[in-house]
Design an enzyme around this catalytic site. Structure first.
Site, PDB file in Angstrom:
ATOM      1  N   ALA A 272       0.797  -1.231   0.000  1.00 21.05           N
ATOM      2  CA  ALA A 272       0.000   0.000   0.000  1.00 21.05           C
ATOM      3  C   ALA A 272       0.835   1.289   0.000  1.00 21.05           C
ATOM      4  O   ALA A 272       0.591   2.177  -0.824  1.00 21.05           O
ATOM      5  CB  ALA A 272      -0.974  -0.020   1.184  1.00 21.05           C
TER       6      ALA A 272
ATOM      7  N   ARG B 231      -5.662  -0.176  -8.561  1.00 25.08           N
ATOM      8  CA  ARG B 231      -5.941  -1.193  -7.531  1.00 25.08           C
ATOM      9  C   ARG B 231      -6.863  -0.554  -6.498  1.00 25.08           C
ATOM     10  O   ARG B 231      -6.527   0.484  -5.930  1.00 25.08           O
ATOM     11  CB  ARG B 231      -4.649  -1.706  -6.870  1.00 25.08           C
ATOM     12  CG  ARG B 231      -3.778  -2.517  -7.814  1.00 25.08           C
ATOM     13  CD  ARG B 231      -2.786  -3.395  -7.079  1.00 25.08           C
ATOM     14  NE  ARG B 231      -3.405  -4.548  -6.475  1.00 25.08           N
ATOM     15  CZ  ARG B 231      -2.763  -5.421  -5.688  1.00 25.08           C
ATOM     16  NH1 ARG B 231      -1.485  -5.227  -5.400  1.00 25.08           N
ATOM     17  NH2 ARG B 231      -3.388  -6.449  -5.177  1.00 25.08           N
TER      18      ARG B 231
ATOM     19  N   GLN C 224       4.642 -13.761  -1.812  1.00 21.37           N
ATOM     20  CA  GLN C 224       5.412 -12.571  -1.412  1.00 21.37           C
ATOM     21  C   GLN C 224       6.336 -12.852  -0.240  1.00 21.37           C
ATOM     22  O   GLN C 224       7.386 -12.233  -0.107  1.00 21.37           O
ATOM     23  CB  GLN C 224       4.462 -11.421  -1.042  1.00 21.37           C
ATOM     24  CG  GLN C 224       3.675 -10.858  -2.219  1.00 21.37           C
ATOM     25  CD  GLN C 224       2.281 -11.431  -2.294  1.00 21.37           C
ATOM     26  OE1 GLN C 224       2.071 -12.609  -2.013  1.00 21.37           O
ATOM     27  NE2 GLN C 224       1.309 -10.614  -2.664  1.00 21.37           N
TER      28      GLN C 224
ATOM     29  N   ASP D  82      -3.553  -2.653   4.184  1.00 24.47           N
ATOM     30  CA  ASP D  82      -3.843  -1.923   2.955  1.00 24.47           C
ATOM     31  C   ASP D  82      -4.927  -0.873   3.150  1.00 24.47           C
ATOM     32  O   ASP D  82      -4.932   0.132   2.441  1.00 24.47           O
ATOM     33  CB  ASP D  82      -4.262  -2.899   1.857  1.00 24.47           C
ATOM     34  CG  ASP D  82      -3.071  -3.657   1.307  1.00 24.47           C
ATOM     35  OD1 ASP D  82      -2.561  -3.264   0.249  1.00 24.47           O
ATOM     36  OD2 ASP D  82      -2.623  -4.625   1.951  1.00 24.47           O
TER      37      ASP D  82
END
Length: 378
Positions: free
Chosen positions: A65, A111, A225, A266
Protein backbone atom coordinates in the site's frame (compact mmCIF):
# COMPACT_ATOMS: atom_id res chain seq x y z
CA UNK A 1 21.46 -3.25 -5.24
CA UNK A 2 24.40 -1.64 -7.10
CA UNK A 3 24.33 -4.45 -9.66
CA UNK A 4 20.56 -4.07 -10.14
CA UNK A 5 20.50 -0.33 -10.63
CA UNK A 6 23.89 0.13 -12.28
CA UNK A 7 24.45 3.61 -13.62
CA UNK A 8 20.81 4.64 -13.14
CA UNK A 9 21.37 5.38 -9.46
CA UNK A 10 23.82 8.17 -10.40
CA UNK A 11 20.97 10.01 -12.14
CA UNK A 12 18.30 9.12 -9.59
CA UNK A 13 16.29 11.64 -7.60
CA UNK A 14 16.15 10.10 -4.13
CA UNK A 15 14.78 11.17 -0.75
CA UNK A 16 17.45 11.98 1.81
CA UNK A 17 16.64 8.98 4.03
CA UNK A 18 16.29 6.37 1.24
CA UNK A 19 16.88 2.81 2.46
CA UNK A 20 19.62 0.46 1.29
CA UNK A 21 16.88 -1.63 -0.35
CA UNK A 22 15.40 0.42 -3.20
CA UNK A 23 12.25 -0.91 -4.91
CA UNK A 24 12.21 1.92 -7.45
CA UNK A 25 14.24 4.88 -8.69
CA UNK A 26 13.09 8.11 -10.31
CA UNK A 27 14.99 10.14 -12.89
CA UNK A 28 13.71 13.28 -14.64
CA UNK A 29 11.91 11.30 -17.35
CA UNK A 30 11.49 7.73 -16.14
CA UNK A 31 10.51 5.59 -13.17
CA UNK A 32 12.61 2.43 -12.83
CA UNK A 33 10.92 -0.37 -10.87
CA UNK A 34 12.44 -3.54 -9.46
CA UNK A 35 10.03 -6.16 -10.85
CA UNK A 36 8.57 -7.77 -7.72
CA UNK A 37 6.94 -10.51 -9.80
CA UNK A 38 10.41 -11.81 -10.66
CA UNK A 39 12.28 -11.55 -7.36
CA UNK A 40 14.54 -13.10 -6.19
CA UNK A 41 15.58 -12.83 -9.88
CA UNK A 42 16.42 -9.15 -10.23
CA UNK A 43 14.92 -7.40 -13.25
CA UNK A 44 14.01 -3.74 -13.81
CA UNK A 45 10.87 -2.41 -15.53
CA UNK A 46 10.70 1.15 -16.93
CA UNK A 47 7.64 3.42 -16.81
CA UNK A 48 7.65 6.70 -18.75
CA UNK A 49 4.10 7.90 -18.12
CA UNK A 50 0.95 7.36 -16.05
CA UNK A 51 -0.32 4.56 -18.31
CA UNK A 52 2.83 2.51 -17.82
CA UNK A 53 2.75 3.24 -14.09
CA UNK A 54 -0.87 2.04 -13.94
CA UNK A 55 0.17 -1.19 -15.69
CA UNK A 56 3.02 -1.68 -13.22
CA UNK A 57 0.66 -1.25 -10.25
CA UNK A 58 -2.11 -3.42 -11.67
CA UNK A 59 0.23 -6.23 -12.67
CA UNK A 60 2.05 -6.09 -9.31
CA UNK A 61 5.45 -5.05 -10.61
CA UNK A 62 5.17 -2.83 -7.54
CA UNK A 63 2.92 -3.73 -4.60
CA UNK A 64 2.36 -2.83 -0.96
CA UNK A 65 0.00 0.00 0.00
CA UNK A 66 2.61 2.69 0.86
CA UNK A 67 4.73 1.89 -2.22
CA UNK A 68 1.65 2.00 -4.45
CA UNK A 69 0.82 5.42 -3.02
CA UNK A 70 4.31 6.76 -3.77
CA UNK A 71 4.43 5.26 -7.25
CA UNK A 72 0.93 6.54 -8.00
CA UNK A 73 2.05 10.08 -7.13
CA UNK A 74 5.14 9.69 -9.33
CA UNK A 75 2.90 8.36 -12.11
CA UNK A 76 0.77 11.49 -11.86
CA UNK A 77 3.90 13.63 -12.16
CA UNK A 78 5.11 11.67 -15.21
CA UNK A 79 1.68 11.93 -16.85
CA UNK A 80 1.65 15.70 -16.34
CA UNK A 81 5.25 15.99 -17.56
CA UNK A 82 4.31 14.22 -20.78
CA UNK A 83 1.94 17.08 -21.58
CA UNK A 84 5.02 19.28 -21.99
CA UNK A 85 6.03 17.15 -24.99
CA UNK A 86 3.16 18.65 -26.95
CA UNK A 87 5.09 21.96 -26.97
CA UNK A 88 1.90 24.03 -26.85
CA UNK A 89 2.43 27.70 -26.12
CA UNK A 90 -0.88 27.82 -24.27
CA UNK A 91 -3.40 25.40 -22.75
CA UNK A 92 -7.04 26.17 -22.12
CA UNK A 93 -7.21 25.94 -18.32
CA UNK A 94 -10.42 23.92 -18.29
CA UNK A 95 -9.07 21.40 -20.81
CA UNK A 96 -5.83 21.11 -18.84
CA UNK A 97 -7.71 20.40 -15.62
CA UNK A 98 -9.79 17.74 -17.39
CA UNK A 99 -6.62 16.17 -18.76
CA UNK A 100 -5.09 16.01 -15.29
CA UNK A 101 -8.34 14.64 -13.82
CA UNK A 102 -8.21 11.91 -16.45
CA UNK A 103 -4.67 11.00 -15.32
CA UNK A 104 -5.95 10.89 -11.73
CA UNK A 105 -8.85 8.59 -12.69
CA UNK A 106 -6.64 6.20 -14.65
CA UNK A 107 -4.23 5.81 -11.74
CA UNK A 108 -6.77 5.65 -8.91
CA UNK A 109 -8.53 2.71 -10.57
CA UNK A 110 -5.38 0.60 -10.88
CA UNK A 111 -5.94 -1.19 -7.53
CA UNK A 112 -9.04 -0.52 -5.43
CA UNK A 113 -8.22 -1.75 -1.91
CA UNK A 114 -5.08 0.21 -0.93
CA UNK A 115 -6.21 3.62 0.33
CA UNK A 116 -2.70 5.12 0.22
CA UNK A 117 -3.08 5.47 -3.54
CA UNK A 118 -6.21 7.61 -3.14
CA UNK A 119 -4.59 9.79 -0.48
CA UNK A 120 -1.46 10.37 -2.58
CA UNK A 121 -3.38 11.24 -5.73
CA UNK A 122 -5.63 13.58 -3.77
CA UNK A 123 -2.52 15.43 -2.60
CA UNK A 124 -1.32 15.68 -6.20
CA UNK A 125 -4.68 17.08 -7.36
CA UNK A 126 -4.58 19.60 -4.51
CA UNK A 127 -1.29 20.90 -5.91
CA UNK A 128 -2.94 21.25 -9.33
CA UNK A 129 -5.99 23.09 -7.96
CA UNK A 130 -3.96 25.43 -5.78
CA UNK A 131 -1.51 26.24 -8.58
CA UNK A 132 -4.10 26.85 -11.32
CA UNK A 133 -6.61 28.87 -9.32
CA UNK A 134 -4.55 32.05 -9.61
CA UNK A 135 -3.85 31.67 -13.36
CA UNK A 136 -5.90 33.12 -16.22
CA UNK A 137 -8.06 30.98 -18.52
CA UNK A 138 -5.05 30.29 -20.76
CA UNK A 139 -2.07 28.52 -19.17
CA UNK A 140 1.31 29.19 -20.73
CA UNK A 141 3.98 26.55 -21.42
CA UNK A 142 6.17 28.12 -18.73
CA UNK A 143 3.33 27.95 -16.20
CA UNK A 144 2.71 24.30 -17.06
CA UNK A 145 6.45 23.63 -16.63
CA UNK A 146 6.28 25.22 -13.18
CA UNK A 147 3.25 23.09 -12.29
CA UNK A 148 5.06 19.93 -13.39
CA UNK A 149 8.03 20.89 -11.20
CA UNK A 150 5.67 21.45 -8.25
CA UNK A 151 4.13 18.00 -8.85
CA UNK A 152 7.57 16.38 -8.88
CA UNK A 153 8.38 18.04 -5.55
CA UNK A 154 5.08 16.84 -4.08
CA UNK A 155 5.63 13.26 -5.24
CA UNK A 156 9.08 13.29 -3.64
CA UNK A 157 7.61 14.82 -0.46
CA UNK A 158 5.10 11.95 -0.28
CA UNK A 159 7.96 9.45 -0.67
CA UNK A 160 10.01 11.24 1.98
CA UNK A 161 7.02 11.34 4.33
CA UNK A 162 6.46 7.59 4.00
CA UNK A 163 10.11 6.90 4.83
CA UNK A 164 9.93 9.13 7.92
CA UNK A 165 6.70 7.43 8.99
CA UNK A 166 8.36 4.03 8.57
CA UNK A 167 11.29 5.02 10.77
CA UNK A 168 9.02 6.44 13.46
CA UNK A 169 6.86 3.30 13.48
CA UNK A 170 9.92 1.10 13.67
CA UNK A 171 11.25 2.92 16.72
CA UNK A 172 7.95 2.87 18.60
CA UNK A 173 6.90 -0.64 17.64
CA UNK A 174 10.22 -2.29 18.41
CA UNK A 175 9.55 -1.85 22.12
CA UNK A 176 6.41 -4.00 21.83
CA UNK A 177 7.97 -7.13 20.35
CA UNK A 178 8.96 -9.84 22.84
CA UNK A 179 12.08 -11.88 22.28
CA UNK A 180 11.65 -15.14 20.39
CA UNK A 181 9.75 -16.10 17.27
CA UNK A 182 7.94 -13.34 15.34
CA UNK A 183 5.53 -14.39 12.62
CA UNK A 184 4.81 -12.10 9.68
CA UNK A 185 2.68 -12.38 6.55
CA UNK A 186 3.20 -11.24 2.96
CA UNK A 187 5.89 -8.57 2.50
CA UNK A 188 5.99 -5.37 4.52
CA UNK A 189 9.58 -4.25 4.11
CA UNK A 190 11.26 -1.61 1.97
CA UNK A 191 9.93 -3.31 -1.17
CA UNK A 192 6.34 -2.69 -0.04
CA UNK A 193 6.81 0.79 1.36
CA UNK A 194 9.55 2.59 -0.56
CA UNK A 195 11.16 3.15 2.83
CA UNK A 196 12.31 1.12 5.83
CA UNK A 197 9.24 -1.09 6.12
CA UNK A 198 6.10 -1.22 8.26
CA UNK A 199 5.84 -4.58 10.06
CA UNK A 200 9.23 -5.69 8.76
CA UNK A 201 10.65 -2.29 9.71
CA UNK A 202 9.52 -2.85 13.30
CA UNK A 203 11.22 -6.26 13.24
CA UNK A 204 14.43 -4.70 11.85
CA UNK A 205 14.43 -2.08 14.61
CA UNK A 206 13.84 -4.73 17.26
CA UNK A 207 16.87 -6.70 16.03
CA UNK A 208 18.89 -3.46 16.05
CA UNK A 209 18.11 -3.06 19.76
CA UNK A 210 19.79 -6.39 20.41
CA UNK A 211 16.68 -8.53 20.84
CA UNK A 212 16.96 -12.20 19.99
CA UNK A 213 14.41 -13.16 17.31
CA UNK A 214 13.78 -15.61 14.56
CA UNK A 215 11.31 -14.46 11.91
CA UNK A 216 8.74 -16.96 10.67
CA UNK A 217 7.80 -15.91 7.15
CA UNK A 218 4.48 -17.10 5.76
CA UNK A 219 4.97 -18.11 2.13
CA UNK A 220 1.77 -16.13 1.31
CA UNK A 221 -0.01 -17.91 -1.51
CA UNK A 222 -0.71 -17.48 -4.34
CA UNK A 223 1.86 -14.77 -5.19
CA UNK A 224 4.43 -16.02 -2.66
CA UNK A 225 5.41 -12.57 -1.41
CA UNK A 226 6.80 -14.13 1.76
CA UNK A 227 8.87 -16.81 0.07
CA UNK A 228 10.21 -14.49 -2.63
CA UNK A 229 10.22 -10.94 -1.25
CA UNK A 230 10.40 -11.03 2.56
CA UNK A 231 12.97 -13.83 2.45
CA UNK A 232 14.96 -11.80 -0.11
CA UNK A 233 14.95 -8.71 2.13
CA UNK A 234 15.85 -10.63 5.30
CA UNK A 235 18.67 -12.40 3.43
CA UNK A 236 20.10 -9.05 2.30
CA UNK A 237 19.81 -7.74 5.88
CA UNK A 238 21.44 -10.90 7.25
CA UNK A 239 18.61 -11.52 9.75
CA UNK A 240 17.60 -15.07 10.80
CA UNK A 241 14.34 -16.40 9.36
CA UNK A 242 12.48 -19.51 8.28
CA UNK A 243 9.93 -19.61 5.46
CA UNK A 244 6.86 -21.61 6.48
CA UNK A 245 3.82 -22.83 4.59
CA UNK A 246 0.78 -20.69 5.33
CA UNK A 247 -1.00 -23.63 6.95
CA UNK A 248 1.90 -24.21 9.42
CA UNK A 249 1.18 -21.07 11.45
CA UNK A 250 -1.31 -22.64 13.86
CA UNK A 251 0.99 -25.56 14.61
CA UNK A 252 3.93 -23.26 15.33
CA UNK A 253 1.73 -21.28 17.74
CA UNK A 254 0.59 -24.48 19.41
CA UNK A 255 4.23 -25.48 19.93
CA UNK A 256 5.01 -22.12 21.57
CA UNK A 257 7.40 -21.01 18.84
CA UNK A 258 5.53 -17.80 17.99
CA UNK A 259 5.62 -15.01 20.58
CA UNK A 260 3.95 -12.30 18.47
CA UNK A 261 2.41 -11.75 15.04
CA UNK A 262 2.99 -8.50 13.18
CA UNK A 263 1.52 -7.58 9.80
CA UNK A 264 0.98 -4.53 7.61
CA UNK A 265 -2.29 -3.23 6.16
CA UNK A 266 -3.84 -1.92 2.96
CA UNK A 267 -6.83 -0.07 4.42
CA UNK A 268 -8.02 0.40 8.01
CA UNK A 269 -11.49 1.66 8.89
CA UNK A 270 -12.40 3.96 11.76
CA UNK A 271 -13.31 1.04 14.05
CA UNK A 272 -10.02 -0.82 13.43
CA UNK A 273 -11.25 -3.37 10.89
CA UNK A 274 -8.22 -4.03 8.71
CA UNK A 275 -7.92 -5.12 5.09
CA UNK A 276 -4.63 -6.87 4.46
CA UNK A 277 -3.23 -9.68 2.35
CA UNK A 278 -5.52 -12.71 2.26
CA UNK A 279 -4.71 -15.01 5.18
CA UNK A 280 -4.33 -12.25 7.77
CA UNK A 281 -7.78 -12.91 9.23
CA UNK A 282 -6.91 -16.60 9.74
CA UNK A 283 -3.72 -15.62 11.55
CA UNK A 284 -5.66 -13.22 13.79
CA UNK A 285 -8.12 -15.94 14.81
CA UNK A 286 -5.27 -18.36 15.54
CA UNK A 287 -3.32 -15.75 17.50
CA UNK A 288 -6.36 -14.90 19.65
CA UNK A 289 -7.01 -18.59 20.39
CA UNK A 290 -3.39 -19.09 21.49
CA UNK A 291 -3.17 -15.85 23.49
CA UNK A 292 -0.56 -14.31 21.19
CA UNK A 293 -0.54 -10.55 20.46
CA UNK A 294 -1.23 -9.47 16.89
CA UNK A 295 0.05 -6.05 15.90
CA UNK A 296 -0.70 -4.08 12.74
CA UNK A 297 2.00 -1.63 11.64
CA UNK A 298 0.71 1.02 9.25
CA UNK A 299 1.23 4.73 8.59
CA UNK A 300 -1.67 7.16 9.00
CA UNK A 301 -1.96 7.22 5.19
CA UNK A 302 -3.36 3.66 5.36
CA UNK A 303 -6.28 4.64 7.62
CA UNK A 304 -9.59 5.60 6.01
CA UNK A 305 -11.54 7.56 8.58
CA UNK A 306 -14.36 8.09 6.11
CA UNK A 307 -15.53 4.51 6.50
CA UNK A 308 -16.95 3.17 9.74
CA UNK A 309 -16.19 -0.55 9.30
CA UNK A 310 -14.49 -3.13 7.13
CA UNK A 311 -17.75 -3.89 5.36
CA UNK A 312 -17.20 -0.72 3.33
CA UNK A 313 -13.73 -1.72 2.09
CA UNK A 314 -13.68 -2.86 -1.56
CA UNK A 315 -11.91 -6.21 -1.84
CA UNK A 316 -10.00 -6.88 -5.02
CA UNK A 317 -10.62 -10.21 -6.74
CA UNK A 318 -7.77 -11.21 -9.02
CA UNK A 319 -7.35 -13.66 -11.87
CA UNK A 320 -8.09 -17.36 -11.26
CA UNK A 321 -4.88 -18.09 -13.14
CA UNK A 322 -2.79 -16.90 -10.19
CA UNK A 323 -4.19 -19.76 -8.07
CA UNK A 324 -4.31 -22.45 -10.76
CA UNK A 325 -0.72 -21.92 -11.92
CA UNK A 326 2.67 -21.40 -10.28
CA UNK A 327 5.79 -20.15 -12.02
CA UNK A 328 3.97 -20.42 -15.34
CA UNK A 329 3.13 -24.10 -14.82
CA UNK A 330 -0.47 -25.32 -14.67
CA UNK A 331 -1.24 -27.08 -11.37
CA UNK A 332 -4.91 -27.97 -11.77
CA UNK A 333 -6.88 -30.16 -14.19
CA UNK A 334 -8.42 -28.62 -17.28
CA UNK A 335 -11.65 -26.78 -16.46
CA UNK A 336 -10.75 -26.21 -12.77
CA UNK A 337 -12.03 -22.92 -11.33
CA UNK A 338 -10.57 -20.84 -8.52
CA UNK A 339 -11.64 -18.05 -6.17
CA UNK A 340 -8.86 -15.50 -5.70
CA UNK A 341 -9.54 -12.69 -3.24
CA UNK A 342 -6.39 -10.62 -2.83
CA UNK A 343 -7.31 -9.38 0.67
CA UNK A 344 -9.42 -10.24 3.68
CA UNK A 345 -10.71 -8.07 6.53
CA UNK A 346 -9.65 -8.71 10.12
CA UNK A 347 -12.09 -7.33 12.71
CA UNK A 348 -10.55 -4.73 14.99
CA UNK A 349 -11.60 -6.86 17.96
CA UNK A 350 -8.84 -9.36 17.04
CA UNK A 351 -6.05 -6.76 16.86
CA UNK A 352 -3.93 -6.03 19.94
CA UNK A 353 -2.71 -2.60 18.81
CA UNK A 354 -1.86 -0.48 15.79
CA UNK A 355 1.68 0.83 15.41
CA UNK A 356 1.69 4.19 13.59
CA UNK A 357 4.11 7.08 13.18
CA UNK A 358 1.92 9.05 15.58
CA UNK A 359 1.99 6.49 18.36
CA UNK A 360 0.68 3.12 19.47
CA UNK A 361 -3.12 2.89 19.27
CA UNK A 362 -4.84 0.57 21.74
CA UNK A 363 -8.55 -0.30 22.00
CA UNK A 364 -11.20 1.07 21.99
CA UNK A 365 -10.23 1.77 18.39
CA UNK A 366 -13.37 3.63 17.36
CA UNK A 367 -12.44 6.27 19.91
CA UNK A 368 -8.64 6.13 19.83
CA UNK A 369 -7.95 5.91 16.08
CA UNK A 370 -9.54 9.29 15.21
CA UNK A 371 -8.14 10.87 18.39
CA UNK A 372 -4.61 9.83 17.43
CA UNK A 373 -4.72 10.42 13.70
CA UNK A 374 -6.67 13.63 13.17
CA UNK A 375 -3.52 15.65 12.73
CA UNK A 376 -1.98 16.91 9.52
CA UNK A 377 0.11 14.16 7.95
CA UNK A 378 1.50 15.74 4.80
Amino acid sequence: MDKVWGRVIRRAILPEKADQILPFLLTEKCLYLLDQRRLPQEKVVKAFDHLEVKKAIKEMVVRGAPAIGIVGAIGFYLGAAKLLNKKRKFWDKRKLINKLKSIYKILVESRPTAVNLVHSLNHMMSVVEEFLQTLPSRVSYDDLSSLVEALKKKALAIWDWEISANLSMAEQGSNLLPEGGILTHCNTGALATGGFGTALGVIRASFAKGKNHIVYVDETRPFLQGTRLTAWELSRLNLPYRVITDNSAGFLMQKGLVKAVIVGADRISRNGDTANKIGTYSLAVLARYHGIPLYVAAPSSTFDLKISSGQEIPIEERSEKEVLTCGGKVLSPKGARALNFAFDVTPGSLITAFITEKGIIHPPFEENIPKTLIKESL
